[in-house]
Design an enzyme around this catalytic site. Structure first.
Site, PDB file in Angstrom:
ATOM      1  N   CYS A   1       0.952  -1.203  -0.067  1.00  0.00           N
ATOM      2  CA  CYS A   1       0.013  -0.033  -0.124  1.00  0.00           C
ATOM      3  C   CYS A   1       0.913   1.435   0.201  1.00  0.00           C
ATOM      4  O   CYS A   1       1.986   1.030   0.224  1.00  0.00           O
ATOM      5  CB  CYS A   1      -0.934   0.084   1.080  1.00  0.00           C
TER       6      CYS A   1
ATOM      7  N   CYS B   1       2.778   1.888   3.209  1.00  0.00           N
ATOM      8  CA  CYS B   1       4.153   1.173   3.128  1.00  0.00           C
ATOM      9  C   CYS B   1       5.187   1.566   2.448  1.00  0.00           C
ATOM     10  O   CYS B   1       6.365   1.702   2.947  1.00  0.00           O
ATOM     11  CB  CYS B   1       3.705  -0.260   2.704  1.00  0.00           C
TER      12      CYS B   1
ATOM     13  N   ASP C   1      -9.979   5.888 -38.482  1.00  0.00           N
ATOM     14  CA  ASP C   1      -9.653   5.868 -39.664  1.00  0.00           C
ATOM     15  C   ASP C   1      -9.924   4.667 -40.759  1.00  0.00           C
ATOM     16  O   ASP C   1     -10.377   3.481 -40.105  1.00  0.00           O
ATOM     17  CB  ASP C   1      -7.918   5.390 -39.509  1.00  0.00           C
TER      18      ASP C   1
END
Length: 783
Positions: free
Chosen positions: A31, A34, A453
């Site tokens: 996380c 951390c 395109d």
């Protein structure tokens, strides 16, 4: 990263020498908080030059000066922040150059049998026994000791044992958080455990320690599963290659094979490196690169990609790029870079969490301290039909403050977006769609219009014969053989298409033309078997005296006249031209053999892809092309776009995209990544087609469809749109649960156990599991 070398002129040990890079696995770093602790610890190491931390991958990439520090010091700093390190760039103490190894994603861990797990299970057993003696076997809950005149019973000793077994790792992590000045879950939980234990709330302390440890294990398991998709990408390319050296087959590490060497690939083997087939033939499964499940036949001269798998044939492949520069390696690198790119939602979440946690911590302290001072006698209040009693005892409010402290952890809220982004991007990569960042993942899911395109996107980008229309008594084989004979010396793309069709159709031996002449702007002429034949535009045959404006057949005694027999129907000609096809007529000065229609074929999936985009909610699909009005109209009608714009120059495509942005909102532009580069750059999301092996497309597009498959476009939109929904669910769901729990705490409706199980463990597992749903979205299979 690449190593950089100094010129060696600096003082020994005083300046920057050769920079080394250590890539380390840090599985428990899962996380942002951390990562902040690890980053703070590494900042204290003299000689660390650059740090890149990826919590979602569980890796730390650290560049350092070996004259001032070593990889061992780097590892010690990370472990000093409270996180175990797995793997290294060199496998030693960091001395010596980086060999290109290291850890790109944290290796899988044995979550349920780890030392942390064993301590947790021991703590769970002790808590269970303690609760049994405390509430069930009260007669056996004997007094066993006293500490500072405080009596300890058997249940208390068991609870303290649970705190020691399961709580000490939490307190230790909280200590490292305090050193790093990080107000994270470890510090909050560690503080709560210590505080509860110090005032004799052993049941609460032990329950909190065990439940939080179980929550951490479950989160580790969930994160490990989330990292599986990354590991699958890493494992696609083999580590070894069989190389032909001096006539012998030698097995060597793939990263030791140089460009120009020849590798041997046997049936069922993975191709170790990008290259060109030098010998042999085989069907090759390129799904790891393009996401296309149908194997592609490969023969001498064809390009192959690292990570693709031979089906049944033997191949010798001349290597064209090293292991670190292969298409697969670039995909992996870009996916990792994409995960490091924070989306707007992630940035908002980080900012919000920075205010949320301190505010709730202050509320927890106030909850524990203020009510006992203000409430002298118990007070009953009716809330929603229920009578809630507020007492002024310190113990009750301390526990409620403790519970709020648990709820203050923003872990589930903070990881809600990155786990969703990781799941979405890695899932897309496995299906042949490379999304260059979470920002583009979010943006693609919000597009209101798609500009596409024509050439090479909705169509194949290669001319092909679509119709053979013989005239009179001529059959298709005769028409095709004469046309191919006339065109065999021409280099025009139309000639290539006719010759390819003749080869595919096994039209037989082609007549040998003589006196070949190119008629500029009209067609070609040559003699075949002593007679002059022509192949070219309808105008060429009108010059020869043919009337192509209307159908007519003149007869002479019931037999077609030599000068008019088989005159090609003007209705047929008009029909083919309305369909946007180029018509080549074949014949002599007096006889017309027939017509061959040629066009840039529409991809079989184009029509269904456009329909599917509409079904998924895209408001408008617009075709942009530099082709003529007639061809553009025909293709637009065939594929079902809402609008087309023809005869556009590259800068006019940019104008068209800007107009769409002004009228429709968010716009995605889909093109070939090179010719459409200005329009791709202007759009909110640029999507490049057929990017496998194309450096320019890989590096310039926001999203790259690795295969030449416009059918992946609806999948891309669906995945991105769903990912946005998952992110919103995770963010607001985790916030809503925290809010409701926080409201219930002062009312005594939420216990410490509920706060941990629901607010921390439950929500962290919930957001991770919800994010994993994205891996189950698969491309539509058209056709």
């Amino acid at each position: 990263m690449t190593d950089e070398e100094s010129d060696g002129s600096g003082p020994p040990g005083g300046g920057r020498g050769q920079e080394l890079t250590a890539r380390l696995g840090v599985p428990e770093m899962d996380c942002p908080s951390c990562a902040r602790k690890v980053d703070t610890s590494l900042e204290r190491v003299d000689g660390v030059i650059d740090v890149s931390l990826q919590p979602t991958a569980g890796t730390a990439t650290v560049t350092y000066d070996p004259a001032r520090t070593s990889e061992g010091d780097v590892v010690a700093a990370i472990e000093g922040a409270g996180y175990e390190v797995v793997g290294g760039a060199d496998g030693d103490d960091g001395e010596g150059p980086d060999d290109g190894g290291g850890v790109d994603v944290a290796p899988p861990t044995e979550v349920w049998t780890s030392p942390r797990a064993k301590k947790t299970w021991l703590g769970a057993v002790l808590v269970t026994l303690g609760l049994g003696f405390e509430f069930l076997l009260t007669g056996a809950n004997a007094h066993v000791a006293s500490v500072f005149d405080y009596p300890l019973h058997l249940a208390d000793v068991l609870f303290l044992g649970a705190v020691a077994a399961s709580g000490l790792p939490v307190v230790r992590s909280g200590y490292y958080s305090a050193r790093a000045r990080s107000l994270d879950i470890d510090l909050l939980m560690g503080t709560a455990i210590v505080a509860a234990t110090s005032i004799g709330y052993f049941v609460e302390a032990a329950t909190l320690a065990v439940l939080f440890s179980i929550a951490e294990l479950l989160e580790d398991y969930a994160m490990d599963r989330a990292r599986d998709s990354l590991r699958e990408l890493m494992e696609l390319s083999p580590d070894e290659a069989v190389v032909l050296r001096d006539g012998e087959e030698v097995t060597v590490p793939a990263d030791e094979v140089g460009v120009g060497e020849t590798v041997v690939v046997r049936p069922g083997d993975k191709i170790p490196l990008d290259g060109t087939v030098a010998e042999g033939e085989s069907a090759v499964d390129e799904s790891p690169i393009t996401g296309e499940s149908v194997p592609v036949d490969k023969t001498a001269g064809d390009a192959v990609f690292a990570g693709s798998i031979t089906e049944e044939g033997y191949l010798e492949v001349t290597v064209t790029s090293t292991a670190g520069d292969s298409t697969l390696a670039r995909i992996i690198e870009m996916v990792q870079g994409a995960e490091a790119d924070k989306t707007e939602t992630e940035q908002f979440v980080d900012r919000f969490a920075g205010y949320y946690t301190p505010v709730v911590v202050v509320l927890a302290i106030l909850t524990a301290a203020v009510p006992p001072l203000l409430i002298a006698d118990p007070v009953s209040v009716g809330i929603a039909g229920y009578a809630v009693t507020f007492a002024g005892d310190w113990g009750t409010w301390f526990v409620r403050g403790l519970t709020l402290l648990v709820i203050a952890c923003p872990c589930a809220f903070v990881i809600s977006t990155p786990v969703s982004v990781v799941s979405g991007i890695t899932s897309a990569a496995k299906n042949g769609v490379l999304i260059k960042g979470g920002t583009h993942l979010e943006a693609m899911g919000e597009v209101d219009a798609v500009a596409i395109d024509k050439t090479g996107t909705l169509t194949r980008g290669e001319l092909a014969v679509t119709d053979l229309v013989p005239a009179g008594d001529t059959d298709e084989s005769t028409l095709l053989r004469h046309a191919a004979a006339l065109e065999r010396r021409s280099e025009h793309p139309i000639a290539t298409a006719i010759l390819a069709r003749a080869e595919e159709s096994n039209a037989g031996d082609l007549p040998k033309p003589t006196s070949f002449e190119s008629l500029t702007g009209k067609g070609v002429r040559a003699d075949i078997d002593g007679e002059t034949y022509y192949a070219g535009k309808p105008g060429l045959f009108e010059d020869l005296g043919f009337d192509l404006s209307r159908p007519r057949r003149a007869t002479d005694g019931g037999t077609a006249s030599a000068t008019t027999r088989g005159v090609f129907s003007g209705d047929d000609l008009a029909r083919l031209e309305r369909e946007g096809k180029t018509v080549v007529l074949v014949g002599t000065e007096t006889d017309l053999l027939g017509a061959i229609a040629i066009a840039d074929e529409v991809r079989p999936v184009s029509k269904r892809a456009v329909e599917r985009l509409h079904e998924l909610g895209v408001g408008r699909v617009v075709m942009l092309t530099g082709d003529n009005e007639g061809t553009a109209r025909a293709i637009a009608e065939q594929v079902g776009v809402d609008e087309y714009r023809a005869e556009l120059l590259p800068e006019e495509k940019v104008d068209a995209v800007e107009e769409l942005q002004a009228t429709d909102g968010e716009v995605a532009m889909v093109g070939d990544g090179i010719n459409d580069a200005p329009a791709l750059a202007t759009a909110d999301v640029g999507v490049a087609m057929g990017a496998a092996g194309t450096d320019t497309a890989l590096e310039t597009a926001d999203v790259a469809l690795m295969g030449d498959d416009v059918g992946k476009l609806p999948y891309l939109y669906s995945l991105s749109h769903t990912a946005n929904g998952v992110i919103r669910q995770n963010v607001w769901g985790s916030l809503g649960v925290k809010f409701l729990l926080a409201l219930g705490v002062p009312l005594g409706l939420v216990s410490v156990a509920v706060a941990v199980v629901v607010g921390d463990m439950g929500m962290s597992l919930g957001v991770t599991g919800n994010a994993m749903r994205l891996s189950r979205i698969e491309p539509d299979r058209f056709g």
